[in-house]
Enzyme design. Structure first.
Site, PDB file in Angstrom:
ATOM      1  N   LYS A   1       0.829  -1.206   0.000  1.00  0.00           N
ATOM      2  CA  LYS A   1       0.000   0.000   0.000  1.00  0.00           C
ATOM      3  C   LYS A   1       0.863   1.256   0.000  1.00  0.00           C
ATOM      4  CE  LYS A   1      -3.638  -2.536   2.373  1.00  0.00           C
ATOM      5  NZ  LYS A   1      -4.249  -2.910   3.675  1.00  0.00           N
TER       6      LYS A   1
ATOM      7  N   ASP B   1     -10.660   3.066   5.162  1.00  0.00           N
ATOM      8  CA  ASP B   1     -11.040   1.652   5.098  1.00  0.00           C
ATOM      9  C   ASP B   1     -12.546   1.466   5.243  1.00  0.00           C
ATOM     10  OD1 ASP B   1      -9.302  -0.310   4.385  1.00  0.00           O
ATOM     11  OD2 ASP B   1      -8.553  -0.736   6.391  1.00  0.00           O
TER      12      ASP B   1
ATOM     13  N   GLN C   1      -3.884  -1.534  10.073  1.00  0.00           N
ATOM     14  CA  GLN C   1      -3.869  -2.869   9.471  1.00  0.00           C
ATOM     15  C   GLN C   1      -4.382  -3.917  10.458  1.00  0.00           C
ATOM     16  OE1 GLN C   1      -3.003  -3.604   6.225  1.00  0.00           O
ATOM     17  NE2 GLN C   1      -3.746  -5.662   6.695  1.00  0.00           N
TER      18      GLN C   1
END
Length: 286
Positions: free
Chosen positions: A53, A120, A97
């Site tokens: 990412k 997200d 994450q």
């Protein structure tokens, strides 16, 4: 005829080019889009995802902040870090994450992310806005699936869609996105009875189990002409594979995503898109 390939590599390249142009436009207006990533612990797969990412963001001109924390990092310390990033005007997107070490409450952390920086799409606010069809920042993997369907002109209106996943990352948000487009949605999971029969009724099948030892979507579970989206990834026979027995299912499906090269590249592309959207929103721009 064998199924046509839904190439996430092709679609993600188009999305990333749009992102690159948007980044340049924002920079021209004095805005440098910035994504902050937070990784707790030393899980190798998570570290690989975060690095990928970061790499993609830099390629597209998005600035990055990389926070790699020891597994012993305490929950309150993580909450304090998220709050610092929330308050930093130069950070537009925050990605924590998952999964976390067991001593950290996932809901507590994701809930603490600013709704304007939730790239997200995991906060309760984002989930509620998605349910009401008003979300600006949507979960990346389901958004990537919708982007693939749109790119290839697949209209889901009236389709019977079967999703084999009930997570907050994939199954639940995807169900709302498909309902918004007038599909009829069934969510299945490990406790579902008559799973094979339900799958055979699907015009669109999305499977996201990620464990070939537990589940494989075989040709006898798929009706002729179905669209098959494979989100799962696992090692099978020494190679990276999805949930789908690709060689047999492609002979019955009309469209199918490969693994690798299907949904995976789209997840990162949509994260980049969300970061640019968040940067725009922070300045009151579209």
């Amino acid at each position: 005829m064998p199924a046509k390939i839904l190439s996430g590599l092709e679609v993600s390249a188009v999305v990333k080019e749009r992102v690159r142009k948007a980044v340049n436009e924002l920079k021209g207006q004095g805005v440098q889009p910035c994504l902050a990533t937070v990784l707790v612990g030393d899980d190798s797969a998570s570290a690989t995802y975060v690095s990928s990412k970061q790499k993609t963001a830099k390629e597209l001109g998005i600035a990055t902040r990389d926070h790699r924390l020891k597994a012993s990092f305490m929950q309150q310390e993580l909450l304090d870090l998220v709050q610092l990033l929330n308050n930093d005007p130069k950070v537009h997107g925050i990605l924590v994450q998952l999964p976390f070490p067991k001593h950290i409450d996932e809901f507590a952390i994701t809930s603490s992310i600013s709704l304007l920086k939730d790239v997200d799409g995991l906060t309760p606010y984002s989930a509620g806005m998605l349910q009401n069809g008003m979300a600006h920042l949507k979960p990346c993997t389901p958004s990537g699936i919708i982007e693939i369907l749109d790119y290839y002109g697949i209209d889901v209106a009236g389709m019977d869609a079967v999703i084999l996943n009930r997570s907050n990352l994939v199954g639940k948000p995807l169900a709302f996105m498909l309902l918004e487009r007038n599909a009829t949605v069934t969510i299945c999971h490990s406790k579902t009875k008559g799973l094979a029969e339900k799958l055979r009724g699907g015009d669109l099948i999305v499977t996201a189990v990620g464990n070939r030892g537990r589940f494989t979507l075989t040709a006898d579970m798929v009706k002729e002409g179905a669209v098959v989206i494979d989100v799962g990834t696992s090692r099978h026979g020494g190679n990276m594979a999805g949930d789908v027995d690709f060689d047999s299912v492609k002979e019955k499906a009309s469209w199918i995503t490969p693994v690798p090269g299907g949904v995976g590249p789209m997840t990162i592309a949509m994260l980049m898109k969300n970061t640019v959207s968040a940067a725009s929103i922070s300045r009151g721009m579209q």
